[in-house]
Write a protein that holds these residues in place. Structure first.
Motif, PDB file in Angstrom:
ATOM      1  N   GLU A  57       0.773  -1.243   0.122  1.00  0.00           N
ATOM      2  CA  GLU A  57       0.091  -0.051  -0.100  1.00  0.00           C
ATOM      3  C   GLU A  57       0.738   1.193   0.012  1.00  0.00           C
ATOM      4  O   GLU A  57       0.538   2.360  -0.844  1.00  0.00           O
ATOM      5  CB  GLU A  57      -1.058  -0.201   1.287  1.00  0.00           C
ATOM      6  N   CYS A  64      -6.591   0.977   0.068  1.00  0.00           N
ATOM      7  CA  CYS A  64      -7.633   0.348   1.148  1.00  0.00           C
ATOM      8  C   CYS A  64      -8.879   0.762   0.336  1.00  0.00           C
ATOM      9  O   CYS A  64      -8.931   1.862   0.034  1.00  0.00           O
ATOM     10  CB  CYS A  64      -7.483   0.730   2.453  1.00  0.00           C
ATOM     11  N   LYS A  70      -9.551   1.068   8.470  1.00  0.00           N
ATOM     12  CA  LYS A  70      -8.293   0.665   8.711  1.00  0.00           C
ATOM     13  C   LYS A  70      -7.906   1.182  10.300  1.00  0.00           C
ATOM     14  O   LYS A  70      -7.308   0.839  11.043  1.00  0.00           O
ATOM     15  CB  LYS A  70      -7.165   1.371   7.648  1.00  0.00           C
ATOM     16  N   CYS A  77      -9.704  -4.558   6.255  1.00  0.00           N
ATOM     17  CA  CYS A  77      -9.629  -3.693   5.229  1.00  0.00           C
ATOM     18  C   CYS A  77      -9.240  -4.208   3.773  1.00  0.00           C
ATOM     19  O   CYS A  77      -8.518  -4.923   3.571  1.00  0.00           O
ATOM     20  CB  CYS A  77      -8.449  -2.799   5.542  1.00  0.00           C
ATOM     21  N   TYR A  79      -8.449  -4.499   0.157  1.00  0.00           N
ATOM     22  CA  TYR A  79      -7.483  -3.928  -0.582  1.00  0.00           C
ATOM     23  C   TYR A  79      -7.941  -4.244  -2.154  1.00  0.00           C
ATOM     24  O   TYR A  79      -8.214  -5.053  -2.685  1.00  0.00           O
ATOM     25  CB  TYR A  79      -5.989  -4.490  -0.556  1.00  0.00           C
TER      26      TYR A  79
END
Length: 109
Positions: A57, A64, A70, A77, A79
């Motif tokens: 990330e 996310c 988060k 979360c 992604y």
């Protein structure tokens, strides 16, 4: 089962390719990704995967889907793949294709 050196030095970096691939297909969550990687024979724990997702990330390859989730440590979360992640995956795919072609050519000779 691969030995630890093979696992650490060659196979573990392939986790990222799996993650990018699956995130391209749709949002992923850590727990599901752990199970998916295990199905492929990788030895992965939450203590290894979640920091890896966070690095991916930070690199801009994943985002996310709902950043407010988060904040709550217990909530998953999901992604998704970003444009940078798609570019990275295309680059890896091209290099793997070239490498596997070279390996196959050498094996035939």
């Amino acid at each position: 089962m691969p030995d630890q050196a093979l696992e650490n030095e060659i196979l573990r970096p392939l986790w990222k390719v799996h993650i990018l691939h699956h995130a391209q297909q749709g949002p992923i969550v850590g727990h599901w990704m752990i199970e998916e990687l295990r199905e492929h024979g990788y030895r992965v724990s939450p203590g290894t995967l979640y920091p890896l997702l966070a690095r991916m990330e930070k690199l801009g390859w994943l985002a996310c889907c709902n950043p407010s989730r988060k904040k709550a440590a217990k909530e998953a979360c999901p992604y998704r793949l970003t444009a940078a992640g798609r570019r990275a995956l295309r680059e890896v795919e091209a290099r793997l294709k070239e490498l596997t072609g070279e390996i196959r050519t050498k094996a035939r000779s």
